[in-house]
Design a protein around this motif. Structure first.
Motif, PDB file in Angstrom:
ATOM      1  N   THR A   1     -15.924  -8.257  -7.688  1.00  0.00           N
ATOM      2  CA  THR A   1     -14.668  -8.710  -8.284  1.00  0.00           C
ATOM      3  C   THR A   1     -14.774 -10.199  -8.569  1.00  0.00           C
ATOM      4  O   THR A   1     -15.072 -10.993  -7.669  1.00  0.00           O
ATOM      5  CB  THR A   1     -13.484  -8.451  -7.327  1.00  0.00           C
ATOM      6  OG1 THR A   1     -13.471  -7.071  -6.950  1.00  0.00           O
ATOM      7  CG2 THR A   1     -12.165  -8.791  -8.007  1.00  0.00           C
TER       8      THR A   1
ATOM      9  N   PHE B   1      -8.608   2.272  -4.217  1.00  0.00           N
ATOM     10  CA  PHE B   1      -9.183   1.259  -3.333  1.00  0.00           C
ATOM     11  C   PHE B   1      -8.346  -0.010  -3.381  1.00  0.00           C
ATOM     12  O   PHE B   1      -7.901  -0.433  -4.452  1.00  0.00           O
ATOM     13  CB  PHE B   1     -10.627   0.935  -3.746  1.00  0.00           C
ATOM     14  CG  PHE B   1     -11.631   1.952  -3.305  1.00  0.00           C
ATOM     15  CD1 PHE B   1     -12.149   1.922  -2.012  1.00  0.00           C
ATOM     16  CD2 PHE B   1     -12.060   2.946  -4.171  1.00  0.00           C
ATOM     17  CE1 PHE B   1     -13.084   2.856  -1.598  1.00  0.00           C
ATOM     18  CE2 PHE B   1     -12.994   3.882  -3.761  1.00  0.00           C
ATOM     19  CZ  PHE B   1     -13.506   3.843  -2.473  1.00  0.00           C
ATOM     20  N   THR B   2      -8.122  -0.624  -2.211  1.00  0.00           N
ATOM     21  CA  THR B   2      -7.366  -1.874  -2.122  1.00  0.00           C
ATOM     22  C   THR B   2      -7.995  -2.784  -1.074  1.00  0.00           C
ATOM     23  O   THR B   2      -8.609  -2.311  -0.118  1.00  0.00           O
ATOM     24  CB  THR B   2      -5.891  -1.602  -1.760  1.00  0.00           C
ATOM     25  OG1 THR B   2      -5.195  -2.846  -1.589  1.00  0.00           O
ATOM     26  CG2 THR B   2      -5.768  -0.809  -0.463  1.00  0.00           C
ATOM     27  N   GLN B   3      -7.802  -4.082  -1.242  1.00  0.00           N
ATOM     28  CA  GLN B   3      -8.298  -5.029  -0.242  1.00  0.00           C
ATOM     29  C   GLN B   3      -7.383  -5.123   0.967  1.00  0.00           C
ATOM     30  O   GLN B   3      -7.809  -5.568   2.037  1.00  0.00           O
ATOM     31  CB  GLN B   3      -8.442  -6.421  -0.873  1.00  0.00           C
ATOM     32  CG  GLN B   3      -9.633  -6.568  -1.808  1.00  0.00           C
ATOM     33  CD  GLN B   3      -9.799  -7.994  -2.283  1.00  0.00           C
ATOM     34  OE1 GLN B   3      -9.029  -8.484  -3.102  1.00  0.00           O
ATOM     35  NE2 GLN B   3     -10.812  -8.673  -1.761  1.00  0.00           N
ATOM     36  N   THR B   4      -6.150  -4.695   0.814  1.00  0.00           N
ATOM     37  CA  THR B   4      -5.194  -4.796   1.913  1.00  0.00           C
ATOM     38  C   THR B   4      -5.622  -3.944   3.102  1.00  0.00           C
ATOM     39  O   THR B   4      -5.856  -2.741   2.961  1.00  0.00           O
ATOM     40  CB  THR B   4      -3.792  -4.350   1.445  1.00  0.00           C
ATOM     41  OG1 THR B   4      -3.400  -5.132   0.325  1.00  0.00           O
ATOM     42  CG2 THR B   4      -2.777  -4.515   2.567  1.00  0.00           C
TER      43      THR B   4
ATOM     44  N   THR C   1       0.834  -1.204   0.000  1.00  0.00           N
ATOM     45  CA  THR C   1       0.000   0.000   0.000  1.00  0.00           C
ATOM     46  C   THR C   1       0.863   1.245   0.000  1.00  0.00           C
ATOM     47  O   THR C   1       0.585   2.222  -0.714  1.00  0.00           O
ATOM     48  CB  THR C   1      -0.934  -0.007   1.218  1.00  0.00           C
ATOM     49  OG1 THR C   1      -1.765  -1.170   1.174  1.00  0.00           O
ATOM     50  CG2 THR C   1      -1.808   1.233   1.261  1.00  0.00           C
TER      51      THR C   1
ATOM     52  N   THR D   1     -17.849  -1.639  -1.220  1.00  0.00           N
ATOM     53  CA  THR D   1     -17.943  -2.984  -1.785  1.00  0.00           C
ATOM     54  C   THR D   1     -18.005  -2.897  -3.309  1.00  0.00           C
ATOM     55  O   THR D   1     -18.791  -2.130  -3.870  1.00  0.00           O
ATOM     56  CB  THR D   1     -19.207  -3.703  -1.270  1.00  0.00           C
ATOM     57  OG1 THR D   1     -19.160  -3.747   0.162  1.00  0.00           O
ATOM     58  CG2 THR D   1     -19.286  -5.116  -1.816  1.00  0.00           C
TER      59      THR D   1
ATOM     60  N   VAL E   1      -8.420  -4.459   4.933  1.00  0.00           N
ATOM     61  CA  VAL E   1      -9.847  -4.587   5.234  1.00  0.00           C
ATOM     62  C   VAL E   1     -10.033  -5.518   6.433  1.00  0.00           C
ATOM     63  O   VAL E   1      -9.399  -6.573   6.528  1.00  0.00           O
ATOM     64  CB  VAL E   1     -10.612  -5.132   4.014  1.00  0.00           C
ATOM     65  CG1 VAL E   1     -12.057  -5.483   4.384  1.00  0.00           C
ATOM     66  CG2 VAL E   1     -10.595  -4.114   2.879  1.00  0.00           C
TER      67      VAL E   1
ATOM     68  N   VAL F   1     -14.672   2.414   3.432  1.00  0.00           N
ATOM     69  CA  VAL F   1     -14.673   1.053   2.898  1.00  0.00           C
ATOM     70  C   VAL F   1     -15.892   0.898   1.990  1.00  0.00           C
ATOM     71  O   VAL F   1     -17.022   1.212   2.394  1.00  0.00           O
ATOM     72  CB  VAL F   1     -14.706  -0.008   4.021  1.00  0.00           C
ATOM     73  CG1 VAL F   1     -14.798  -1.419   3.434  1.00  0.00           C
ATOM     74  CG2 VAL F   1     -13.470   0.121   4.913  1.00  0.00           C
TER      75      VAL F   1
ATOM     76  N   ARG G   1     -16.788  -7.796  -2.802  1.00  0.00           N
ATOM     77  CA  ARG G   1     -15.642  -7.759  -1.881  1.00  0.00           C
ATOM     78  C   ARG G   1     -15.451  -6.340  -1.383  1.00  0.00           C
ATOM     79  O   ARG G   1     -15.685  -5.369  -2.110  1.00  0.00           O
ATOM     80  CB  ARG G   1     -14.364  -8.248  -2.577  1.00  0.00           C
ATOM     81  CG  ARG G   1     -14.426  -9.700  -3.019  1.00  0.00           C
ATOM     82  CD  ARG G   1     -13.139 -10.133  -3.661  1.00  0.00           C
ATOM     83  NE  ARG G   1     -13.186 -11.520  -4.105  1.00  0.00           N
ATOM     84  CZ  ARG G   1     -12.215 -12.141  -4.758  1.00  0.00           C
ATOM     85  NH1 ARG G   1     -11.091 -11.499  -5.058  1.00  0.00           N
ATOM     86  NH2 ARG G   1     -12.346 -13.408  -5.123  1.00  0.00           N
ATOM     87  N   ASP G   2     -14.987  -6.223  -0.124  1.00  0.00           N
ATOM     88  CA  ASP G   2     -14.747  -4.912   0.469  1.00  0.00           C
ATOM     89  C   ASP G   2     -13.357  -4.405   0.100  1.00  0.00           C
ATOM     90  O   ASP G   2     -12.383  -5.182   0.029  1.00  0.00           O
ATOM     91  CB  ASP G   2     -14.873  -4.987   1.987  1.00  0.00           C
ATOM     92  CG  ASP G   2     -16.312  -5.158   2.446  1.00  0.00           C
ATOM     93  OD1 ASP G   2     -17.223  -4.852   1.656  1.00  0.00           O
ATOM     94  OD2 ASP G   2     -16.514  -5.604   3.597  1.00  0.00           O
ATOM     95  N   TYR G   3     -13.294  -3.102  -0.106  1.00  0.00           N
ATOM     96  CA  TYR G   3     -12.031  -2.427  -0.419  1.00  0.00           C
ATOM     97  C   TYR G   3     -11.934  -1.173   0.441  1.00  0.00           C
ATOM     98  O   TYR G   3     -12.935  -0.502   0.684  1.00  0.00           O
ATOM     99  CB  TYR G   3     -11.957  -2.029  -1.899  1.00  0.00           C
ATOM    100  CG  TYR G   3     -11.812  -3.194  -2.854  1.00  0.00           C
ATOM    101  CD1 TYR G   3     -10.584  -3.479  -3.442  1.00  0.00           C
ATOM    102  CD2 TYR G   3     -12.896  -4.002  -3.166  1.00  0.00           C
ATOM    103  CE1 TYR G   3     -10.445  -4.545  -4.325  1.00  0.00           C
ATOM    104  CE2 TYR G   3     -12.770  -5.066  -4.041  1.00  0.00           C
ATOM    105  CZ  TYR G   3     -11.539  -5.329  -4.621  1.00  0.00           C
ATOM    106  OH  TYR G   3     -11.406  -6.384  -5.488  1.00  0.00           O
TER     107      TYR G   3
END
Length: 257
Positions: A157, A119-122, A103, A154, A124, A152, A162-164
Motif C-alpha cells: 500500500t 481485508f482491513t488494517q484495523t 469494522t 501482507t 492488526v 493476516v 502492510r499487514d491486513y
C-alpha cells in the motif's frame, strides 16, 4: 403495486422465532427501533443473537430485551452506559463479540452487498487479529470462550508492505431499523445521527423490518433524499412522530454560562 406496509409492530415481528439473529439499528440511543423492540419483548422471543453498535441502556432500547434475559449473544463495538450488559458479560450469562466500530459497520455493509469478506488494517497486532479476546466467561471469572485467530496477509500500500486482517461479512435473519420517513415501497429517509447504523443494519438482514415516523405515498419522497432504497426493506410500520426518544447522557450548561 408493491405494498410493504404492515398494520402494527406486533404483526411485523410475529415470525421472529427463538434463536433468530438480528441486526438492529441505532447509535447510542439515537435511531433505536423501540416500537419493534418492545413488540419483540411482548411476544416473548428469546435466545437471540443480536448485532448492534451497542445495547441501549438498562431500561431502553435493546436494554429491555437484555434485562428480560432474551439475548444469548451480542456483536457490538461498545458496551456503553448499560451496567446490566457489563454484569451479564462478566458473569458468563452473555456472549459478546467485541468488534471495532468501523469494522462492524463495514461487515454489515459487506453482508448486504454480497461481499463475503474484506481485508482491513484495523486490529492488526491486537487480539482482534491474533485471537484470545474473551467472548464468554465462566461464573468464576475464567475465560470459557475466546476469539479465534484471523487470517493476516501482507499487501503493498503506497509502496510499502502492510499487514491486513481478514474480516468476514455479517448477514442476519432479520433487521430492525428506525427511519424518519418512508413510503409503502420501503424507501427510507433517516434523520441525522440515526442514519449512522440503521442503513447498514437494514442491508444485512435477510428480512428487514422498518418503523417510520411518517409514511408517505410512493413518489412523494425526493429521490435525491432517499438514504436507503426499498429493495433492502421488506416490511414497514408507521409509528408516528411522537414516539418516545431518549437521550443517553443529557448535558446542559448552567444558567447564564
Amino acid at each position: 403495486m408493491i405494498d410493504k406496509q404492515w398494520e402494527s409492530a406486533a404483526e411485523a415481528v410475529a415470525d421472529i422465532a427463538d434463536g433468530s439473529s438480528l441486526a438492529v439499528g441505532g447509535f447510542g440511543l439515537s435511531g433505536n427501533p423501540i416500537a419493534l423492540i418492545e413488540a419483540l419483548l411482548a411476544q416473548g422471543t428469546r435466545d437471540l443473537s443480536i448485532v448492534s453498535n451497542n445495547c441501549g441502556v438498562d431500561d431502553w432500547g435493546l436494554g429491555v430485551l437484555l434485562a428480560a434475559r432474551r439475548i444469548r449473544k451480542m456483536t457490538s463495538s461498545y458496551v456503553g452506559e448499560n451496567k446490566e450488559f457489563e454484569r451479564q458479560f462478566l458473569s458468563g450469562e452473555l456472549e459478546l463479540e467485541l468488534t471495532p466500530q468501523g469494522t462492524l459497520a463495514e461487515k454489515l455493509r459487506a453482508g448486504g452487498s454480497g461481499i463475503a469478506a474484506f481485508f482491513t488494517q484495523t486490529g492488526v497486532g491486537t487480539q482482534v487479529a491474533e485471537g484470545g479476546l474473551p467472548r464468554r466467561y465462566n461464573p468464576d471469572g475464567t475465560i470459557a470462550v475466546s476469539s479465534p485467530p484471523k487470517d493476516v496477509r501482507t499487501f503493498e500500500t503506497d509502496g510499502e508492505p502492510r499487514d491486513y486482517v481478514l474480516e468476514e461479512a455479517i448477514t442476519t435473519d432479520f433487521a430492525l431499523v428506525h427511519a424518519l420517513a418512508g413510503d409503502r415501497h420501503g424507501n427510507l429517509i433517516f434523520n441525522k445521527a440515526a442514519r449512522n447504523f440503521n442503513p447498514l443494519a437494514a442491508m444485512a438482514g435477510r428480512i428487514c423490518i422498518a418503523q417510520v415516523e411518517q409514511m408517505v405515498e410512493p413518489g412523494e419522497l425526493d429521490p435525491d433524499r432517499v438514504h436507503l432504497p426499498g429493495v433492502f426493506v421488506h416490511r414497514i410500520v408507521e409509528v408516528g412522530g411522537d414516539i418516545p426518544k431518549r437521550i443517553e447522557r443529557r448535558t446542559v450548561a448552567a444558567e447564564g454560562a
